[in-house]
Design an enzyme around this catalytic site. Structure first.
Site, PDB file in Angstrom:
ATOM      1  N   ASP A   1       0.818  -1.015   0.035  1.00 22.85           N
ATOM      2  CA  ASP A   1      -0.053  -0.035  -0.068  1.00 22.85           C
ATOM      3  C   ASP A   1       0.844   1.251   0.054  1.00 22.85           C
ATOM      4  OD1 ASP A   1      -2.690   1.301   0.347  1.00 22.85           O
ATOM      5  OD2 ASP A   1      -1.459   2.088   2.434  1.00 22.85           O
TER       6      ASP A   1
ATOM      7  N   GLU B   1       1.880  -0.470  -4.961  1.00 26.86           N
ATOM      8  CA  GLU B   1       0.739   0.592  -5.356  1.00 26.86           C
ATOM      9  C   GLU B   1       1.566   1.726  -5.648  1.00 26.86           C
ATOM     10  OE1 GLU B   1      -3.503   2.330  -3.756  1.00 26.86           O
ATOM     11  OE2 GLU B   1      -1.545   2.341  -2.265  1.00 26.86           O
TER      12      GLU B   1
END
Length: 754
Positions: A369, A405
């Site tokens: 993330d 990401e």
């Protein structure tokens, strides 16, 4: 009392079971003293903080040495609850926030029990009942032991069952199809599962769920965060929860709420064993397990936030500060509590955690993330960051599937295509191009407005070489580095993309201000669902076709496709594009299926099967436009609707909305010559377009899938277009038919040569 570690054994952060007790090591480089607090139910011996049902035995650790406080504590057994208390300066202006009244969670705890309270006692500084206070004010004297989770000693070596790391499927990247799912949301409404398993780790591995995944054709399940996490106080005040889990409390402990009631009752070791068992069962079915991991920030929040772990241990060493006085956090994650990956402590903790989940739990890879935050040094993001170098060279990790990401909210935070090999990346440019071509552009065209040119879609269909082809040497990463997606947990579902022009997030309690306003969606003329007996019912078939167009573009493009759980069954969130706090039917996957949802599931299965059957749809290298075998056809060629090769003028034409993509994969070394050729035809126009197919590299073209079909096996009444039927697919021989056929508006076809 103090107990030193054996002199020959280097300290390992955390609490580890050894013969006769536990070894302890805690990073608290600015502290004066650290105590390990062993918690027993009162009225056991030891001190008992006011209002707490737990008696404490406090063990003072030795140190610091290189910032570590260490010790050996005899007689401590698995299952023992514990926490940490840290003594030292309370000087908030200098960033020092030591407050021994607060029981702290061990960042390396293998198991956690209890929940984070939302009262003033969980804050290190003095706050009122509304949780307002002076961040640079005095320390709060209230004890927090009864309001915070406790670490639990877990003997990892004694975990039952087979080792899930020993039966990894090792699916090659070019055959990988990812399925992003939430442990609780995937099975919470699955009435075909026993009630006690719904929404749990065990439910994830139930044979009915496994069979659904296998029949769908996915190869890897990517789980939203399963690291132990906490609900933010502002959500608790609204009666909501952090459903997605991007609020980490423990990077080594599984989230206990996802375990069955029986496992939770048995304790953290049983919770961990249940998760390991689920991973093993998925491996047995040939499915890999990837974890969405959140190392960029913690649940403690920004300035003014709670005092639970890292903040009380070593605030200036764990968290990213801007270097000013008074000490102020630098935030590149939008949470306020960005971990400082310029420092070895954060790098080591993340690597230790990753190895633990890979070796002990057996997972096959990780999705990072806001990964740009993990690669920032003093000058900003760099692919040569020590964490990224270690990640891609570590003997335990580098062979696993690693996915970034590739953005955060800091300066220069958009970095798609700039992570080092072998890290793959979420490709937001693919998402944007596909949504624009099939939804936003037709929506604009319906009002007489221009759209995007087709060349960006073509680049995404062919693997996004513009983003992932860089390197030394170039083109080594390959299209698989592009993790293609149209939807994810964050944003509209596939069904909502075709039903809503605007977000509908009022249930989140933020006045519909949260969530993106740039969805590139199209409601096809009417906002929200339409009833079969309503005046807007005539748009329903076109909406369903648009869903099929999006799904087919995802699964038939070069790159690694990622499906979002429930999209294959038409899941809707009622237009909520930021359902992070909706632990209810808004977010949960529906398993009861109406006829159109059954049709959509059959379509998704067929598209994944076509991808498996045709090597030309899943290339492992970038296209060059030249033959891959001597005398063979080029690996990629583009044509317009008339069957003419694309030239510069056509690529730059704003009116062109129809495109033909011919791909050829060479045959395996021991196979007959010819290889596999497929022709993908897209028509993004609002009108039917005459279509002439280019010559097939060998044999004739067979129409194997068309987005106008409600089901893959649907019979077509238009015999003039059909030609002859072979193996249930339409056969088209352009050498015998000079009459162009009409391709319906907003549709996609796949032909196979042979």
């Amino acid at each position: 009392m103090q107990h030193a570690l054996p002199p020959s054994r280097p300290p390992r952060p955390g609490v580890h079971v050894v013969d006769g007790g536990v070894e302890v090591a805690v990073l608290a480089s600015h502290a004066a003293a650290v105590e390990l607090c062993l918690l027993d139910p009162a009225p056991r011996r030891g001190r008992r903080p006011a209002g707490s049902p737990w008696a404490e035995r406090r063990v003072r650790l030795q140190g610091p040495e290189h910032g570590l406080f260490t010790g050996f504590v005899p007689g401590v057994l698995p299952g023992q609850r514990y926490g940490l208390r840290v003594h030292g300066a309370w000087d908030p202006a200098a960033g020092l926030r030591h407050n021994p009244a607060k029981l702290l969670v061990d960042p390396y705890a293998r198991g956690l029990v209890g929940a984070v309270g939302a009262g003033p006692e969980t804050y290190g500084h003095v706050v009122d009942d509304a949780l307002r206070g002076d961040w640079y004010g005095p320390a709060d004297p209230r004890d927090s032991a009864a309001s915070v989770p406790h670490g639990v000693v877990v003997d990892v070596a004694a975990l039952p069952g087979p080792d899930p790391a020993a039966n990894r499927p090792w699916v090659p990247w070019d055959r990988t199809v990812v399925y992003e799912a939430h442990v609780r949301g995937l099975t919470r409404l699955a009435e075909h599962l026993p009630p006690e398993l719904r929404g749990t780790y065990a439910g994830l591995a139930h044979p009915a769920v496994v069979e659904h995944l296998r029949a769908l054709g996915v190869t890897a399940v990517e789980l939203l965060p399963v690291h132990a996490f906490a609900d933010e106080p502002h959500l608790v005040a609204k009666g909501l929860t952090n459903y997605w889990g991007y609020s980490t409390l423990g990077f080594f402990a599984p989230h206990a709420a996802y375990a069955t009631a029986a496992a939770r009752e048995a304790g953290p070791a049983a919770v961990l064993a249940e998760l390991r068992g689920a991973v093993h069962a998925l491996h047995e079915a040939g499915l890999e397990v990837l974890l969405d991991v959140v190392y960029n920030h913690t649940c403690e929040g920004g300035q003014g936030g709670q005092h639970l772990s890292w903040r009380g241990l070593d605030n200036t060493r764990w968290y990213l500060h801007d270097g000013g006085v008074p000490a102020t956090y630098a935030d590149v994650t939008g949470t306020g509590s960005t971990l400082d990956f310029r420092r070895p402590a954060a790098v080591r903790m993340a690597l230790d955690s990753l190895r633990y989940w890979a070796e002990v739990v057996g997972v096959d890879g990780f999705r990072f993330d806001l990964a740009v935050a993990l690669g920032r040094d003093a000058n900003g993001y760099t692919p040569q960051h020590p964490f990224l170098v270690a990640l891609t060279t570590d003997p335990v990790l580098h062979g696993l599937k690693l996915v970034a990401e590739p953005w955060d909210i800091g300066s220069g935070g958009w970095r798609t295509g700039q992570f080092p090999e072998p890290v793959a990346e979420w490709n937001d440019r693919f998402r944007n191009a596909v949504r624009s071509f099939w939804l936003a552009d037709p929506g604009r065209a319906a009002h007489g407005l221009p759209g995007h040119r087709v060349r960006d879609l073509a680049t995404r269909l062919s693997g996004s070489v513009d983003l992932f082809g860089h390197g030394d040497p170039p083109l080594t990463r390959g299209p698989a580095a592009s993790v293609n997606f149209v939807t994810a947990h964050d944003g509209f579902t596939l069904a909502d993309l075709v039903a809503y022009d605007h977000k509908h997030n009022l249930a989140n309690g933020e006045g519909n201000r949260d969530g993106s306003d740039h969805n590139r969606s199209w409601n096809h003329g009417l906002e929200g669902p339409v009833r079969a007996d309503s005046p807007g019912a005539d748009i329903a078939p076109l909406r369903r076709r648009s869903v099929r167009n999006l799904l087919a573009t995802l699964l038939l493009s070069a790159g690694t496709p990622m499906l979002t759980a429930g999209d294959e069954m038409g899941r809707s969130q009622g237009g909520n594009n930021n359902a992070y706090c909706q632990d209810n039917a808004i977010s949960w996957v529906r398993w009861d299926r109406s006829p159109w949802r059954e049709d959509l599931l059959a379509t998704a299965r067929e598209l994944a099967a076509l991808r498996r059957r045709h090597p030309s749809l899943r290339t492992d290298r970038f296209y060059t436009g030249r033959p891959r075998t001597e005398g063979g056809p080029p690996d990629l060629a583009w044509f317009d609707a008339a069957g003419a090769p694309m030239d510069h003028a056509r690529w730059h034409s704003a009116e062109l909305r129809t495109l033909q993509m011919l791909r050829t994969a060479p045959p395996p070394p021991d196979a007959a010559p010819g290889g596999d050729s497929t022709l993908l035809v897209v028509n993004g126009a609002l009108r039917a377009v005459p279509l002439t197919l280019p010559p097939a590299p060998r044999g004739t073209w067979r129409l194997v899938w068309d987005s106008v079909w409600e089901r893959p096996d649907e019979e077509r009444a238009d015999e003039a277009r059909a030609g002859s039927t072979t193996d249930g697919a339409l056969s088209v021989d352009d050498a015998e038919d000079d009459t162009p056929e009409a391709m319906e508006p907003l549709s996609l076809r796949l032909y196979a040569a042979g």
